[in-house]
Scaffold this motif. Sequence first.
Motif, PDB file in Angstrom:
ATOM      1  N   LYS A 228       0.833  -1.211   0.000  1.00  0.00           N
ATOM      2  CA  LYS A 228       0.000   0.000   0.000  1.00  0.00           C
ATOM      3  C   LYS A 228       0.863   1.254   0.000  1.00  0.00           C
ATOM      4  O   LYS A 228       0.555   2.234  -0.678  1.00  0.00           O
ATOM      5  N   GLU A 229       1.958   1.201   0.749  1.00  0.00           N
ATOM      6  CA  GLU A 229       2.866   2.353   0.803  1.00  0.00           C
ATOM      7  C   GLU A 229       3.539   2.586  -0.545  1.00  0.00           C
ATOM      8  O   GLU A 229       3.680   3.732  -0.996  1.00  0.00           O
ATOM      9  N   HIS A 232       1.075   4.097  -2.940  1.00  0.00           N
ATOM     10  CA  HIS A 232       0.876   5.514  -2.594  1.00  0.00           C
ATOM     11  C   HIS A 232       2.028   6.365  -3.112  1.00  0.00           C
ATOM     12  O   HIS A 232       1.808   7.459  -3.669  1.00  0.00           O
ATOM     13  N   SER A 236       1.734   9.322  -5.847  1.00  0.00           N
ATOM     14  CA  SER A 236       2.046  10.672  -5.367  1.00  0.00           C
ATOM     15  C   SER A 236       3.118  11.347  -6.213  1.00  0.00           C
ATOM     16  O   SER A 236       3.218  12.581  -6.228  1.00  0.00           O
ATOM     17  N   HIS A 273      -5.709   0.989  -8.048  1.00  0.00           N
ATOM     18  CA  HIS A 273      -4.824   1.865  -8.813  1.00  0.00           C
ATOM     19  C   HIS A 273      -4.665   1.384 -10.258  1.00  0.00           C
ATOM     20  O   HIS A 273      -3.703   1.749 -10.937  1.00  0.00           O
TER      21      HIS A 273
END
Length: 499
Positions: A228-229, A232, A236, A273
């Motif tokens: 998940k990180e 992200h 980003s 995503h």
Amino acid sequence: MGSPAVQEPMDSTTPISGHCSVNVVNVEEDPSFVIPPSPSPTTIKASTSHESPRSPGLRSVDIRKASFGSGKGCVIQSTSGVQYIDCVSKDVLLGHANLKIMETTNQQTLSSNVGLLHTNTAELTRRLVSLLPAPLTACFFVNSYSEANDLALTMAACYTGSEEVICLEKADHGKTSTCLKISRDRSPHFGKCRVLNTVPIPDSYRGKIREGEFPVDDIGWMYSGDVKEVCHNIVSESRKVGAFICEPIIHQAGHISLPDRYLTEVYRCVQSHQGILISDETYSGLGRTGDFTWGFQKYDVIPDIVTIGKGLANGHPLAAVVTSKEIAKKITSIVSYYNFLGDPISCAIALSVLEQLDETKVLENVRKVGKYLLLKLSQFSERFDFVGQVRGQGLSLALDLVHSDSREPNTVAAQFVRQKMFERQVVVELSGFHRSIIGLSPPLVLTMQEAMSVALKMSEVLQEAEKVFGRKRQKSDDENTDDCFPKGHISNHPKRMRR
């Protein structure tokens, strides 16, 4: 359901090639088939002896220098005439010298598809699709699991327009240039054509989140936070998630099963995503776990692409990539589909494999024999301090060897055990990043009698290894000291007191 085939006598002309391999062997009905006897502990010679404790009069052979010339079922024969129980030929699903497969090979008259669709390819596609959930309906056939994963990654990049790949640290998905580049420990040697994002292996025994230190039900969810990180961070930075590739059973790392909730959480995140999910079923598919046809089914998820290794054709050079028509249409607009039709002979062998998996009691055999082996091997983690954990599913099992009362990998002990098992005429493999894990991935037709022999010889070898590498636990009053297997509590979990 078909009945087990009867084992026939092995001779020096019986081939050992992957695709020439037997159904479930009924040893008891064939007196000519002899499993190497298990001697009493008093006959086991010291490790400095030049004689094998299983082959009186024969010099011990270094497993690294051994060569084999024939085989049948789960038994292979060396060029010197010694027979061994094969616990490493994971691609030879239905055993060596399978009679139906050999008959199928001899009946084929067309050896090349010359760019045309052969009936074998069409039928194999139909059979494979019937074993997979929708929307996995488009099949591409290649020669190896390396090519399959290479093509899967290419499909993902082509469909998403992104080469951002998320995979587990030190992943092993093949030996092509593309596959080597998605492995952190190999990529510096082969360059990077893709953007690589690695996450820790969700190992609840030796990883950063361990069973016993955190609630079991939360471990998979906690490890999924790494993916998940990564997702992200990619988004980003105005980049796009490309693909996530993972094995349901992480074979090279030591037969590590993914913790519950891990794939569920990871798949949900990657899909949110618009990334592509690839399940590498090379060493977990086609019934290896016993409970499911495919490894991902245990976690109630559906990948976008499934890759299947040479086990599809019993070790013959045939592998497959199965995906949705939508993804397939994108890649075939660039590369001709006729490059992935598969050789008619290879496809015929694969059809025979799927037929036997469906009509015989192979999966029932995997469940029964795998459960027995796990039960017996699990007792060793309680008996010997240098056996840190015994784990596995079906006929994908492992013993994680450590330095006593720690989780530090014990490479020397694993090498010792493998060689001593070889001297007792059982071939096992070394896995794990430190080569400290004893792996057992036999053909799916391993018989109960062969499993009993493997368990007994493993007990003998570990007793011998304990004198060198460990400190044997004191037996409780309810354990039978005359039995090679204690009758106390059986656990497949690591020792709670270890740090």
